[in-house]
Write a protein that holds these residues in place. Structure first.
Motif, PDB file in Angstrom:
ATOM      1  N   TRP A 135       0.827  -1.208   0.000  1.00  0.00           N
ATOM      2  CA  TRP A 135       0.000   0.000   0.000  1.00  0.00           C
ATOM      3  C   TRP A 135       0.859   1.255   0.000  1.00  0.00           C
ATOM      4  O   TRP A 135       0.497   2.263  -0.599  1.00  0.00           O
ATOM      5  CB  TRP A 135      -0.961  -0.011   1.188  1.00  0.00           C
ATOM      6  CG  TRP A 135      -1.960  -1.106   1.026  1.00  0.00           C
ATOM      7  CD1 TRP A 135      -1.994  -2.292   1.686  1.00  0.00           C
ATOM      8  CD2 TRP A 135      -3.042  -1.142   0.086  1.00  0.00           C
ATOM      9  NE1 TRP A 135      -3.031  -3.060   1.228  1.00  0.00           N
ATOM     10  CE2 TRP A 135      -3.703  -2.379   0.245  1.00  0.00           C
ATOM     11  CE3 TRP A 135      -3.522  -0.257  -0.866  1.00  0.00           C
ATOM     12  CZ2 TRP A 135      -4.799  -2.748  -0.512  1.00  0.00           C
ATOM     13  CZ3 TRP A 135      -4.623  -0.616  -1.616  1.00  0.00           C
ATOM     14  CH2 TRP A 135      -5.249  -1.850  -1.435  1.00  0.00           C
ATOM     15  N   LYS A 145       1.949   1.618  -3.590  1.00  0.00           N
ATOM     16  CA  LYS A 145       0.778   1.974  -4.390  1.00  0.00           C
ATOM     17  C   LYS A 145       0.440   3.457  -4.236  1.00  0.00           C
ATOM     18  O   LYS A 145       0.261   4.171  -5.226  1.00  0.00           O
ATOM     19  CB  LYS A 145      -0.428   1.126  -3.989  1.00  0.00           C
ATOM     20  CG  LYS A 145      -1.710   1.477  -4.743  1.00  0.00           C
ATOM     21  CD  LYS A 145      -2.915   0.935  -3.999  1.00  0.00           C
ATOM     22  CE  LYS A 145      -4.211   1.478  -4.528  1.00  0.00           C
ATOM     23  NZ  LYS A 145      -4.375   2.921  -4.458  1.00  0.00           N
ATOM     24  N   GLU A 146       0.349   3.914  -3.007  1.00  0.00           N
ATOM     25  CA  GLU A 146      -0.029   5.303  -2.754  1.00  0.00           C
ATOM     26  C   GLU A 146       1.073   6.277  -3.130  1.00  0.00           C
ATOM     27  O   GLU A 146       0.802   7.330  -3.698  1.00  0.00           O
ATOM     28  CB  GLU A 146      -0.410   5.481  -1.277  1.00  0.00           C
ATOM     29  CG  GLU A 146      -1.669   4.745  -0.886  1.00  0.00           C
ATOM     30  CD  GLU A 146      -2.886   5.167  -1.690  1.00  0.00           C
ATOM     31  OE1 GLU A 146      -3.062   6.386  -1.939  1.00  0.00           O
ATOM     32  OE2 GLU A 146      -3.661   4.282  -2.095  1.00  0.00           O
ATOM     33  N   TYR A 147       2.308   5.944  -2.827  1.00  0.00           N
ATOM     34  CA  TYR A 147       3.418   6.848  -3.094  1.00  0.00           C
ATOM     35  C   TYR A 147       3.561   7.125  -4.586  1.00  0.00           C
ATOM     36  O   TYR A 147       3.846   8.240  -5.002  1.00  0.00           O
ATOM     37  CB  TYR A 147       4.716   6.266  -2.532  1.00  0.00           C
ATOM     38  CG  TYR A 147       5.888   7.201  -2.616  1.00  0.00           C
ATOM     39  CD1 TYR A 147       6.018   8.269  -1.731  1.00  0.00           C
ATOM     40  CD2 TYR A 147       6.859   7.049  -3.600  1.00  0.00           C
ATOM     41  CE1 TYR A 147       7.084   9.143  -1.808  1.00  0.00           C
ATOM     42  CE2 TYR A 147       7.928   7.921  -3.692  1.00  0.00           C
ATOM     43  CZ  TYR A 147       8.035   8.953  -2.792  1.00  0.00           C
ATOM     44  OH  TYR A 147       9.093   9.820  -2.889  1.00  0.00           O
ATOM     45  N   PHE A 148       3.361   6.076  -5.397  1.00  0.00           N
ATOM     46  CA  PHE A 148       3.513   6.232  -6.840  1.00  0.00           C
ATOM     47  C   PHE A 148       2.187   6.465  -7.563  1.00  0.00           C
ATOM     48  O   PHE A 148       2.160   6.561  -8.789  1.00  0.00           O
ATOM     49  CB  PHE A 148       4.245   5.025  -7.429  1.00  0.00           C
ATOM     50  CG  PHE A 148       5.691   4.973  -7.032  1.00  0.00           C
ATOM     51  CD1 PHE A 148       6.605   5.859  -7.577  1.00  0.00           C
ATOM     52  CD2 PHE A 148       6.131   4.051  -6.100  1.00  0.00           C
ATOM     53  CE1 PHE A 148       7.939   5.818  -7.199  1.00  0.00           C
ATOM     54  CE2 PHE A 148       7.458   4.009  -5.722  1.00  0.00           C
ATOM     55  CZ  PHE A 148       8.370   4.901  -6.274  1.00  0.00           C
ATOM     56  N   GLY A 149       1.087   6.534  -6.813  1.00  0.00           N
ATOM     57  CA  GLY A 149      -0.205   6.827  -7.404  1.00  0.00           C
ATOM     58  C   GLY A 149      -0.687   5.760  -8.377  1.00  0.00           C
ATOM     59  O   GLY A 149      -1.286   6.078  -9.400  1.00  0.00           O
ATOM     60  N   MET A 150      -0.418   4.503  -8.063  1.00  0.00           N
ATOM     61  CA  MET A 150      -0.805   3.405  -8.949  1.00  0.00           C
ATOM     62  C   MET A 150      -2.123   2.777  -8.496  1.00  0.00           C
ATOM     63  O   MET A 150      -2.556   2.974  -7.361  1.00  0.00           O
ATOM     64  CB  MET A 150       0.293   2.324  -8.956  1.00  0.00           C
ATOM     65  CG  MET A 150       1.608   2.785  -9.530  1.00  0.00           C
ATOM     66  SD  MET A 150       2.810   1.459  -9.737  1.00  0.00           S
ATOM     67  CE  MET A 150       3.331   1.176  -8.061  1.00  0.00           C
ATOM     68  N   THR A 151      -2.723   2.008  -9.385  1.00  0.00           N
ATOM     69  CA  THR A 151      -3.885   1.218  -9.017  1.00  0.00           C
ATOM     70  C   THR A 151      -3.396  -0.084  -8.386  1.00  0.00           C
ATOM     71  O   THR A 151      -2.201  -0.409  -8.451  1.00  0.00           O
ATOM     72  CB  THR A 151      -4.742   0.872 -10.256  1.00  0.00           C
ATOM     73  OG1 THR A 151      -3.980   0.014 -11.112  1.00  0.00           O
ATOM     74  CG2 THR A 151      -5.170   2.126 -11.007  1.00  0.00           C
ATOM     75  N   GLN A 208      -1.858  -2.211 -11.140  1.00  0.00           N
ATOM     76  CA  GLN A 208      -0.525  -1.744 -11.528  1.00  0.00           C
ATOM     77  C   GLN A 208       0.519  -2.113 -10.480  1.00  0.00           C
ATOM     78  O   GLN A 208       1.650  -2.467 -10.819  1.00  0.00           O
ATOM     79  CB  GLN A 208      -0.544  -0.232 -11.727  1.00  0.00           C
ATOM     80  CG  GLN A 208      -1.309   0.235 -12.939  1.00  0.00           C
ATOM     81  CD  GLN A 208      -1.484   1.747 -12.955  1.00  0.00           C
ATOM     82  OE1 GLN A 208      -1.598   2.398 -11.905  1.00  0.00           O
ATOM     83  NE2 GLN A 208      -1.519   2.332 -14.152  1.00  0.00           N
ATOM     84  N   THR A 209       0.127  -2.023  -9.227  1.00  0.00           N
ATOM     85  CA  THR A 209       1.066  -2.350  -8.147  1.00  0.00           C
ATOM     86  C   THR A 209       1.396  -3.838  -8.167  1.00  0.00           C
ATOM     87  O   THR A 209       2.560  -4.225  -7.986  1.00  0.00           O
ATOM     88  CB  THR A 209       0.484  -1.928  -6.785  1.00  0.00           C
ATOM     89  OG1 THR A 209       0.068  -0.568  -6.855  1.00  0.00           O
ATOM     90  CG2 THR A 209       1.521  -2.072  -5.678  1.00  0.00           C
TER      91      THR A 209
END
Length: 157
Positions: free
Chosen positions: A118, A121-127, A130-131
């Motif tokens: 998570w 996921k959040e740091y790179f703004g991925m779904t 995608q993660t």
């Protein structure tokens, strides 16, 4: 320092590490529950009969726990406790390689139960998809390559 100052200093430091302490404590408790239940002995007996390398077994146990719990820390602590009966008779290089194999197994396929998943996921703004396609696959490659390197090192030591 006065009692109030010490209390304030210690109290303000705890929230930052509380999550880590809880994860490590939960992993230790889970490991001890499995060890007390005799899971380590059963795994050791199965390993002796199968002829499987303790390095591969340690990696597989860590992978299984990582997939079940999502936590690399819990996987490492628990797998170490489970395979500890096998480690008793190993020489120092073999024991070091077993530690590396367990560590590599604990990295296998980071997924939605993993805090690191998570965070990435959040740091790179991925779904989530995608993660999984990037982070989770990369973690799996690291785990498998780590096992391969451990097995190659085992040839020489």
């Amino acid at each position: 320092m006065k009692k109030n100052q010490i209390e304030k200093t210690v109290g303000s430091a705890l929230p930052g590490i509380a999550g880590i302490l809880l994860i490590v404590a939960a992993g230790g408790g889970f490991k001890q529950m499995l060890v007390d239940a005799g899971v380590g002995d059963v795994v050791g007996e199965m390993a002796e009969g199968s002829g499987m390398s303790p390095l591969i077994l340690g990696w597989l146990v860590a992978v299984g726990i990582r997939l079940a719990t999502g936590s690399a820390t819990v996987a490492t602590i628990t797998a170490a406790g489970i395979v500890s009966p096998l480690a008793a008779g190993m020489d120092k290089p073999g024991l070091a390689l077993l530690v590396l194999a367990i560590g590599a197994g604990s990295l296998f396929f980071s997924h939605v139960n993993d805090a690191g998943f998570w965070l990435v996921k959040e740091y790179f703004g991925m779904t989530v998809g995608q993660t999984i396609k990037s982070w989770s696959v990369m973690e799996t490659v690291i785990s498998v390559v780590g096992l391969i390197v451990v097995l190659i090192l085992n040839i020489f030591f």
